[in-house]
Scaffold this active site. Structure first.
Site, short mmCIF file in Angstrom:
data_model
loop_
_atom_site.label_atom_id
_atom_site.label_comp_id
_atom_site.label_asym_id
_atom_site.label_seq_id
_atom_site.Cartn_x
_atom_site.Cartn_y
_atom_site.Cartn_z
CE LYS A 126 -16.54 -2.08 37.72
NZ LYS A 126 -17.98 -1.85 37.53
CB ALA A 167 -22.28 -6.29 39.55
CB THR A 174 -28.99 -1.21 36.77
OG1 THR A 174 -27.95 -1.31 35.81
CG2 THR A 174 -30.32 -1.51 36.10
#
Length: 258
Positions: A98, A185, A208
């Site tokens: 990535k 993201a 997250t």
């Protein structure tokens, strides 16, 4: 569901899970297990992969069960990204990488010029390249024209939990894509992940949203189910939106009550 194909690899799961910021290894492992993710991503710079005395994720995992996706987080330019990618490959990890080249420390948005440059350099080195990018439609097309193996546009800034702030641009990227589009993201909730899949994304990478949840294990399962539901909904094709109502009960053959 149709399988996710990236380069020479095929996957049943369309959830790619980041491995950072979990409270501890036990919670991390359980969250990975319930997510049923097959691709796990991690930052090479945060892990001393050559130090046997340093405990890390790779020691805790049955790595044969997963495809590891190292990322170049921390790179500020193409040369740094290539150097990190080569370090990961030299350690015997998967040659899928990535590409992450951050151009702004406040927003953590990627540097488009350096991302293009790094992707081109890594393709020449024989890597399977998955660049993290913004929701810039033109940049996504240029990366695709280089020959990258997937496009990874952000839904919103890394770790923000804002969800998909520009669904129009994301839909344009998906419509023009000839390689998988993995939304990366900014995902904050299962609804965000499902929405990405309903738009036609091929997968979702998140970290997250799971590791920072009050119950990461439950959230990992919720994300798994929402991504599956969103993909099934996309494949089923939703009904068209209309301005006026349409009766759901048939009118033909009904008896008239006087």
């Amino acid at each position: 569901m149709i399988m996710l194909n990236i380069g020479p690899f095929s996957f049943h799961s369309r959830l790619l899970l980041g491995t950072g910021k979990f409270p501890d290894f036990d919670v991390q492992q359980k969250a990975i297990d319930v997510s049923e993710a097959e691709i796990l991503t991690f930052a090479v710079r945060r892990m001393d992969i050559f130090d046997a005395k340093q405990p890390n994720l790779l020691e805790k995992l049955d790595v044969k069960k997963y495809t590891l996706l190292p990322n170049t987080a921390g790179a500020k330019n193409a040369e740094e990204a290539v150097r990190i990618a080569k370090l990961a490959k030299a350690s015997g990890l998967c040659d899928m990488i990535k590409v992450e080249v951050i151009g702004d420390d406040r927003t953590l948005l990627p540097d488009p010029v350096e991302t293009l440059k790094a992707s081109e350099m890594l393709l020449e080195e024989g890597f399977i390249v998955l660049p993290y990018t913004s929701d810039d439609v033109v940049l996504a097309r240029k990366l695709q024209e280089l020959g990258v193996h997937a496009i990874m546009p952000g839904a919103s800034p890394i770790g923000s939990g804002l969800g998909i702030v520009n669904p129009l641009n994301l839909s344009f990227i998906i419509e023009q894509a000839t390689v998988p589009v993995i939304v990366d993201a900014g995902i904050g909730s299962p609804a965000d992940a499902a929405f990405a899949m309903e738009l036609g994304a091929d997968g979702v990478l998140l970290n997250t949203a799971v590791s920072g949840a009050k119950d990461p294990i439950k959230m990992a399962q919720a994300m798994k189910l929402s991504i599956e539901a969103g993909r099934l909904g996309f494949e089923a094709v939703r009904i068209a939106r209309k301005r006026c109502a349409t009766a759901s009960s048939p009118l033909e053959g009904m008896s008239v009550v006087e």
